[in-house]
Design a protein around this motif. Structure first.
Motif, PDB file in Angstrom:
ATOM      1  N   ILE A  79       0.587  -1.361  -0.469  1.00 43.48           N
ATOM      2  CA  ILE A  79      -0.608   0.600  -0.260  1.00 43.48           C
ATOM      3  C   ILE A  79       0.943   1.347  -0.359  1.00 43.48           C
ATOM      4  O   ILE A  79       1.602   1.184   0.438  1.00 43.48           O
ATOM      5  CB  ILE A  79      -0.784  -0.157   1.356  1.00 43.48           C
ATOM      6  CG1 ILE A  79      -1.718  -1.244   1.215  1.00 43.48           C
ATOM      7  CG2 ILE A  79      -1.422   1.590   1.282  1.00 43.48           C
ATOM      8  CD1 ILE A  79      -2.615  -1.316   2.091  1.00 43.48           C
ATOM      9  N   LEU A  80       1.258   1.905  -0.965  1.00 43.35           N
ATOM     10  CA  LEU A  80       1.177   3.310  -1.018  1.00 43.35           C
ATOM     11  C   LEU A  80       0.797   4.264  -0.285  1.00 43.35           C
ATOM     12  O   LEU A  80      -0.913   4.262  -0.343  1.00 43.35           O
ATOM     13  CB  LEU A  80       1.804   4.177  -2.584  1.00 43.35           C
ATOM     14  CG  LEU A  80       1.747   5.216  -2.680  1.00 43.35           C
ATOM     15  CD1 LEU A  80       3.293   5.544  -2.484  1.00 43.35           C
ATOM     16  CD2 LEU A  80       1.764   5.615  -4.401  1.00 43.35           C
ATOM     17  N   ILE A  81       1.212   5.235   1.110  1.00 41.07           N
ATOM     18  CA  ILE A  81       0.466   6.140   1.507  1.00 41.07           C
ATOM     19  C   ILE A  81       0.586   7.800   0.877  1.00 41.07           C
ATOM     20  O   ILE A  81       1.592   7.944   0.997  1.00 41.07           O
ATOM     21  CB  ILE A  81       0.498   6.361   2.946  1.00 41.07           C
ATOM     22  CG1 ILE A  81      -0.199   4.895   3.675  1.00 41.07           C
ATOM     23  CG2 ILE A  81      -0.024   6.887   3.790  1.00 41.07           C
ATOM     24  CD1 ILE A  81       1.041   4.760   4.727  1.00 41.07           C
ATOM     25  N   VAL A  82      -0.368   8.528  -0.293  1.00 35.80           N
ATOM     26  CA  VAL A  82       0.089   9.407  -0.367  1.00 35.80           C
ATOM     27  C   VAL A  82      -0.845  10.431   0.608  1.00 35.80           C
ATOM     28  O   VAL A  82      -2.159  11.519   0.809  1.00 35.80           O
ATOM     29  CB  VAL A  82      -0.888   9.481  -2.098  1.00 35.80           C
ATOM     30  CG1 VAL A  82      -0.272  11.283  -2.639  1.00 35.80           C
ATOM     31  CG2 VAL A  82      -0.010   8.642  -2.560  1.00 35.80           C
ATOM     32  N   GLU A  83      -0.053  11.483   1.166  1.00 31.81           N
ATOM     33  CA  GLU A  83      -0.602  12.338   2.545  1.00 31.81           C
ATOM     34  C   GLU A  83       0.716  12.962   2.752  1.00 31.81           C
ATOM     35  O   GLU A  83       1.584  13.157   2.955  1.00 31.81           O
ATOM     36  CB  GLU A  83      -0.896  11.305   3.517  1.00 31.81           C
ATOM     37  CG  GLU A  83      -1.354  11.662   5.112  1.00 31.81           C
ATOM     38  CD  GLU A  83      -2.482  12.945   5.579  1.00 31.81           C
ATOM     39  OE1 GLU A  83      -2.554  14.036   5.262  1.00 31.81           O
ATOM     40  OE2 GLU A  83      -3.972  12.332   4.719  1.00 31.81           O
ATOM     41  N   ASP A  84       0.057  15.174   2.553  1.00 33.75           N
ATOM     42  CA  ASP A  84       0.615  15.546   3.056  1.00 33.75           C
ATOM     43  C   ASP A  84       1.257  15.978   4.495  1.00 33.75           C
ATOM     44  O   ASP A  84       2.266  17.038   4.423  1.00 33.75           O
ATOM     45  CB  ASP A  84       0.848  16.526   1.789  1.00 33.75           C
ATOM     46  CG  ASP A  84      -0.856  16.868   2.626  1.00 33.75           C
ATOM     47  OD1 ASP A  84      -1.706  16.721   2.811  1.00 33.75           O
ATOM     48  OD2 ASP A  84      -1.055  18.635   2.304  1.00 33.75           O
ATOM     49  N   GLU A  85       0.456  15.140   5.571  1.00 34.11           N
ATOM     50  CA  GLU A  85       0.396  15.900   6.702  1.00 34.11           C
ATOM     51  C   GLU A  85       1.453  14.367   7.212  1.00 34.11           C
ATOM     52  O   GLU A  85       0.560  13.099   7.150  1.00 34.11           O
ATOM     53  CB  GLU A  85      -0.982  15.920   7.475  1.00 34.11           C
ATOM     54  CG  GLU A  85      -1.331  17.299   7.060  1.00 34.11           C
ATOM     55  CD  GLU A  85      -3.017  17.145   7.960  1.00 34.11           C
ATOM     56  OE1 GLU A  85      -3.055  16.977   9.055  1.00 34.11           O
ATOM     57  OE2 GLU A  85      -3.615  17.296   7.005  1.00 34.11           O
ATOM     58  N   LEU A  86       2.666  14.889   7.474  1.00 27.31           N
ATOM     59  CA  LEU A  86       3.326  13.204   8.140  1.00 27.31           C
ATOM     60  C   LEU A  86       2.693  13.056   9.257  1.00 27.31           C
ATOM     61  O   LEU A  86       3.009  11.274   9.679  1.00 27.31           O
ATOM     62  CB  LEU A  86       4.614  14.185   8.188  1.00 27.31           C
ATOM     63  CG  LEU A  86       5.216  14.546   7.061  1.00 27.31           C
ATOM     64  CD1 LEU A  86       6.261  14.929   7.067  1.00 27.31           C
ATOM     65  CD2 LEU A  86       5.378  13.167   5.993  1.00 27.31           C
ATOM     66  N   ILE A  87       2.583  13.894  10.252  1.00 25.01           N
ATOM     67  CA  ILE A  87       1.834  12.669  11.296  1.00 25.01           C
ATOM     68  C   ILE A  87       0.480  12.122  11.292  1.00 25.01           C
ATOM     69  O   ILE A  87       0.219  10.716  11.294  1.00 25.01           O
ATOM     70  CB  ILE A  87       1.345  13.621  12.775  1.00 25.01           C
ATOM     71  CG1 ILE A  87       2.465  14.954  12.671  1.00 25.01           C
ATOM     72  CG2 ILE A  87       1.002  13.711  13.550  1.00 25.01           C
ATOM     73  CD1 ILE A  87       2.152  15.751  13.320  1.00 25.01           C
ATOM     74  N   VAL A  88      -0.202  12.214   9.914  1.00 27.75           N
ATOM     75  CA  VAL A  88      -0.913  11.769   9.741  1.00 27.75           C
ATOM     76  C   VAL A  88      -0.219  10.252   9.250  1.00 27.75           C
ATOM     77  O   VAL A  88      -1.059   9.449   8.980  1.00 27.75           O
ATOM     78  CB  VAL A  88      -1.898  12.201   8.975  1.00 27.75           C
ATOM     79  CG1 VAL A  88      -3.225  11.579   8.099  1.00 27.75           C
ATOM     80  CG2 VAL A  88      -3.105  12.502   9.260  1.00 27.75           C
ATOM     81  N   ALA A  89       0.010  10.608   8.138  1.00 25.25           N
ATOM     82  CA  ALA A  89       1.061   9.135   7.242  1.00 25.25           C
ATOM     83  C   ALA A  89       1.682   8.479   7.965  1.00 25.25           C
ATOM     84  O   ALA A  89       1.412   7.058   7.839  1.00 25.25           O
ATOM     85  CB  ALA A  89       1.382   9.926   6.409  1.00 25.25           C
ATOM     86  N   ARG A  90       1.959   9.209   8.868  1.00 26.36           N
ATOM     87  CA  ARG A  90       2.748   8.352   9.922  1.00 26.36           C
ATOM     88  C   ARG A  90       1.685   7.045  11.003  1.00 26.36           C
ATOM     89  O   ARG A  90       2.144   6.229  10.448  1.00 26.36           O
ATOM     90  CB  ARG A  90       4.045   8.687  10.940  1.00 26.36           C
ATOM     91  CG  ARG A  90       4.456   8.292  12.614  1.00 26.36           C
ATOM     92  CD  ARG A  90       4.934   8.790  13.132  1.00 26.36           C
ATOM     93  NE  ARG A  90       3.746   9.400  14.225  1.00 26.36           N
ATOM     94  CZ  ARG A  90       3.686  10.403  14.450  1.00 26.36           C
ATOM     95  NH1 ARG A  90       4.945  10.985  15.604  1.00 26.36           N
ATOM     96  NH2 ARG A  90       2.755  10.664  15.595  1.00 26.36           N
TER      97      ARG A  90
END
Length: 394
Positions: A4-15
Motif C-alpha cells: 500500500i502506498l500512502i499519499v498524504e502531505d500531513e506527515l503525522i497522519v501518514a505515520r
C-alpha cells in the motif's frame, strides 16, 4: 502480501496510517506528499492499493492522481478531511474503491480496505465473465443467456439502458454480493430485486421485503432484529426479526436512505460480521442473508449532510444498479403499454387490443415524473374506462 502506498502531505497522519497498516499485516511501499512523488514511487514499486488524500503539496490534487491510477488499473481509496457534496461528487467521478473521512478510527481504515479489496476482486470476477457479446444484441424476450427467460418476466424494455440493467442482473445474480438499486420512484427497483432473487441460488429461500420509510423509527429495530422475552414492557414472548426470518435467503431494504443512523450502524455489523443481535439478547446470532438495498435518494448527498453513514454507503455500493427514468427510455413505452393492456384486460375481463396512434403519441410526449408506475396506473384506468377494443382517450 498487499503493498500500500500512502499519499498524504500531513506527515503525522501518514505515520499513524503506516503504523495501523503494518500492525494489521500490510506492507507499505512508502509515503508521498505530492502527486509527483507518488508517481515516482509507483513507477519504482507498483503498489496493490493507494491511499490518497485529496489536497496535497504541489499544483496537483489527489483527484488528478486518481485519474492516473485508473489508467494504470491500480485501485485506490480517498482519505480526506472534506466530506461536503462537492468533494464527494468530484471523487465519485474517478470511481474510487472507498472514501475515509478524517478523523477516522483504526477500525474504519481496516474495514474500508476490506471493502475495497472485496469490490476490486468482485469487479475482476465480473469482468472475466463472457458477457461482451450480448451488449450489442437487442433484447427480444427470448435471450439465450445464463438466466432463464422467466427471470425477466416483469421487466419490460428493449432500450440500451434496459439491456444494461439485464446484463448487470446476470452478472451479480450468481453471487452473494450486496446490491444497491438506485433510481427515481416508480422505475421498478423492487421488480429488479425480484429478478435478481429469481436468477440466484437463493430463489427457493425466503425473500423478505422491508420498506424502511413505512416503519416508525421507534419500531424499526424490533422489526428488523427481533427481541427476546422481557426485553421491554409488553415483550411477553420472543419474536424473531425480519433479518432472522430471511436466513438463507434475501432481504430487500427498500428506501434504505430513510433508515435511522443508529440502525445503520447495526446493519453495518450484519454486512461485515454476518450476525444479528436481537433486542435484549446476550449473544449475537450468526445469519446467512443476502442484502439488496434500494433508494430514490442521492446517498452521496445524504452522506455529505451527515444523514447516512459513509462506511455503510460503500459497503452497499459494492454493486450499484441504476434504473433509468422512463423519460430517458421512451422507446420502451409501446412495449410497456402492450404489456399493461394485456395484464389489465385479463384482470378486468375485457378485450382491449391496443391504443390508437394519437393516444400513443400523447403517451410518448408526456414526461412521466412517476415513471413506469405512473404509466401502469394510467393504462389501468384507460382499460377500465374503454368503451371499445381500442383505447382512444388516455
Amino acid at each position: 502480501m498487499e503493498r500500500i502506498l500512502i499519499v498524504e502531505d500531513e506527515l503525522i497522519v501518514a505515520r499513524d496510517i503506516r503504523k495501523i497498516l503494518e500492525k494489521a499485516g500490510y506492507k507499505t511501499t512508502g509515503v508521498a506528499r505530492s502527486v509527483e512523488d507518488a508517481m515516482t514511487i509507483i513507477a519504482e514499486s507498483r503498489p496493490t492499493f493507494v491511499l490518497v488524500d485529496i489536497f496535497l503539496k504541489g499544483k496537483f490534487t489527489g483527484i488528478d492522481l486518481a485519474l492516473q491510477l485508473n489508467k494504470a488499473n491500480i485501485p485506490f481509496i480517498y482519505i480526506s478531511a472534506n466530506s461536503n457534496q462537492g468533494v464527494l461528487e468530484a471523487a465519485k467521478t474517478t470511481n474510487p474503491y472507498g472514501f475515509i473521512v478524517k478523523p477516522f478510527r483504526e477500525r474504519d481504515l481496516l474495514v474500508t480496505l476490506d471493502i475495497a479489496r472485496y469490490r476490486y476482486e468482485m469487479q475482476r470476477q465480473l469482468q472475466s465473465q463472457e458477457l461482451s457479446n450480448s451488449a450489442t444484441k437487442p433484447f427480444t424476450g427470448n435471450r439465450s443467456t445464463k438466466i432463464h427467460r422467466h427471470a425477466y418476466k416483469d421487466l419490460i424494455g428493449a432500450s440500451a439502458s434496459m439491456i444494461q440493467v439485464y446484463q448487470l442482473i446476470e452478472q451479480v445474480a450468481p453471487f452473494d454480493t450486496s446490491v444497491l438499486l438506485l433510481g427515481e420512484s416508480g422505475t421498478g427497483k423492487e421488480v429488479v430485486a425480484n429478478s435478481i432473487v429469481q436468477a440466484s441460488e437463493r430463489k427457493t429461500k425466503p425473500f423478505i421485503r422491508i420498506n424502511c420509510a413505512a416503519i416508525p423509527a421507534s419500531l424499526i429495530e424490533a422489526e428488523l432484529f427481533g427481541y427476546e422475552k422481557g426485553a421491554f414492557t409488553g415483550a411477553n414472548k420472543s419474536k424473531p426479526g425480519k433479518l432472522a426470518l430471511a436466513d438463507g435467503g434475501t432481504i430487500l431494504l427498500d428506501e434504505i436512505g430513510e433508515m435511522p443512523m443508529d440502525m445503520q450502524a447495526k446493519l453495518l455489523r450484519v454486512l461485515q460480521e454476518k450476525e444479528i443481535e436481537p433486542i435484549g439478547a446476550t449473544a449475537f446470532i450468526k445469519t446467512n442473508i443476502r442484502i439488496i438495498a434500494a433508494t430514490n435518494r442521492n446517498l452521496e448527498q445524504e452522506v455529505g449532510q451527515g444523514r447516512f453513514r459513509l462506511d455503510l454507503y460503500y459497503r452497499l455500493h459494492v454493486f450499484p444498479i441504476t434504473l433509468p427514468p422512463l423519460r430517458e427510455r421512451k422507446e420502451d413505452i409501446p412495449l410497456l403499454v402492450k404489456h399493461f393492456i394485456q395484464y389489465y384486460s385479463n384482470k378486468l375481463q375485457k378485450t382491449i387490443t391496443g391504443v390508437d396512434e394519437p393516444a400513443m403519441q400523447k403517451l410518448q410526449q408526456y414526461n412521466w415524473l412517476g415513471n413506469v408506475r405512473e404509466l401502469q396506473h394510467r393504462i389501468e384506468r384507460s382499460v377500465l374506462l374503454a368503451k371499445d377494443n381500442v383505447i382512444h382517450d388516455i
